[in-house]
Design an enzyme around this catalytic site. Sequence first.
Site, PDB file in Angstrom:
ATOM      1  N   SER B  15      26.937  50.778  13.570  1.00 49.72           N
ATOM      2  CA  SER B  15      26.169  50.655  12.698  1.00 49.72           C
ATOM      3  C   SER B  15      25.478  51.949  11.528  1.00 49.72           C
ATOM      4  CB  SER B  15      25.102  50.767  14.224  1.00 49.72           C
ATOM      5  OG  SER B  15      24.973  52.065  14.765  1.00 49.72           O
ATOM      6  N   ASP B 220      15.461  57.104  15.685  1.00 50.53           N
ATOM      7  CA  ASP B 220      15.445  56.224  16.617  1.00 50.53           C
ATOM      8  C   ASP B 220      16.390  57.642  18.051  1.00 50.53           C
ATOM      9  OD1 ASP B 220      17.939  55.817  16.168  1.00 50.53           O
ATOM     10  OD2 ASP B 220      17.301  53.547  15.635  1.00 50.53           O
ATOM     11  N   HIS B 223      19.808  56.840  14.821  1.00 48.85           N
ATOM     12  CA  HIS B 223      20.431  55.984  13.514  1.00 48.85           C
ATOM     13  C   HIS B 223      20.061  57.319  12.837  1.00 48.85           C
ATOM     14  CE1 HIS B 223      21.221  52.526  16.051  1.00 48.85           C
ATOM     15  NE2 HIS B 223      21.861  52.170  15.833  1.00 48.85           N
TER      16      HIS B 223
END
Lengths: 281, 281
Positions: B15, B220, B223
């Site tokens: 991600s 968060d 990320h």
Amino acid sequence: MTTNTQDAIVLLGDSLTEFGFGEGGFAAKLANAYVRKLDVINRGFSGYNTDWILPVFEQCFPTQEQQQQQRLPTIRLLTIWLGANDAALPPSPQHVPLSRYKANLARLIRALRSPDSPRYAPHTRILLLTPPPADGPRWAQFLAEQTRGMEPPEWAKKLAAEVGWEAVQRPDRSVEVSGKYAAAAREVGAEEGVAVVDVWTALWEAAGKDEKGLGDLLVDGLHLSEKGYKIVYDGIVSTIAEKYPEYHFDNLQTVFATYEPFFENPGDYLNIAKKRSAFKD
Amino acid sequence: MTTNTQDAIVLLGDSLTEFGFGEGGFAAKLANAYVRKLDVINRGFSGYNTDWILPVFEQCFPTQEQQQQQRLPTIRLLTIWLGANDAALPPSPQHVPLSRYKANLARLIRALRSPDSPRYAPHTRILLLTPPPADGPRWAQFLAEQTRGMEPPEWAKKLAAEVGWEAVQRPDRSVEVSGKYAAAAREVGAEEGVAVVDVWTALWEAAGKDEKGLGDLLVDGLHLSEKGYKIVYDGIVSTIAEKYPEYHFDNLQTVFATYEPFFENPGDYLNIAKKRSAFKD
């Protein structure tokens, strides 16, 4: 394979497209929205007009034969965004007369949509963007500031020898002339039956139909600010939703599975990891 | 042709790579810096660990035979940025033990660098990125807020039946464990002789070596923020400048001419518009 794992969105245009990968640019926003579904390929060429784009287009877009032999990725969406430089007034070397601008746009579109064209691409959906309104005096001022104290380039000296410095340095863009090129692009879109994203009108309305209102939509009188690009991006996405909904990012799936199936069945990861189409069955 | 007009930079990862096309992301910054020189292809897969990436990698990266037959674009630069999910603690389904993480990274690198590998790619320069420091409590809190009042997914219920909800919901990331995976990636880089961009150390130093300092580098707990991505981008570019200077964007030329030659000789535009290599002679 490689870059051919996913189909593509190609952005063809001038500096407005080339700079679209900058912060808040429409190309970056599209790349983000379509990540893992379609690759976004930027074919923006700063300073180019439609005359100069045509030979470049032929080198960038495959013939049907090349497409099949090389198993190239299918171009699903193509934005054509030209005219901002064609609309430069003579004696600018960028100037392309309105009638040839229209003919050039039609030639690009027909190369992909005529069944007898070597580059016939029936799966490519075209979005024709109109050039934005230009703030001529501000652009001329920006160029003057950028080049102050610098030796003029050879092309400017050659041109000045013919027409004089006053003509070379005069603002060569305007809201009015860019509006004529935008109207011409809309006409081509209607004649050729392709979707039009009317950037000129959207920005002019956002500016309150007042040149002063263009201040925060353009960074230098010609190129778009993040706020301007946001309007362009929103126009592209809403046009895709309306005209080509099957290619809207919300209606595509990721080419490789999301993580959930791996979490459900970690032992089956080799099967889960098999590539699939971005188009749901 | 098409998307094969330019060679490519491929970004392989999880991600952290997939979200890299977001505002201020490192992928968007690279795409902007290399526009008209190399295409930036995002192969980031949210949630994936190195086990799950391996079969995807084989479907994304061509064999030498495919490369030649299909005249695919050469991958000039490849970033490999994995480990953030491998470093999730058991019983997370994402967990990959440290020794297998190292073996998986080495397998990816050798697939491209061993002359006897079907995917041998001598022109591909590899940048191995270490995973960032994770703020476990903040990530757990973020997940809890995101899923509050929602039915847990099937995989979580199945797991909880085995190990209990407390174990499933416990923070599964930490600065310390991510640091071990980062150290392992550095070791693999040294053993395999590829350039390492030590994201973990750069972010940890930017945080003042204090978990609280990670607050504005991570959005968060896991990320990266724009500020975090800026550090990653700067690390990539300075590593390219140092290790692979021939592939730095400043040392490449645009594949199609800039506008100046057209301005000088508008009548010669068909010749000027001929595609050339991004590598200067």
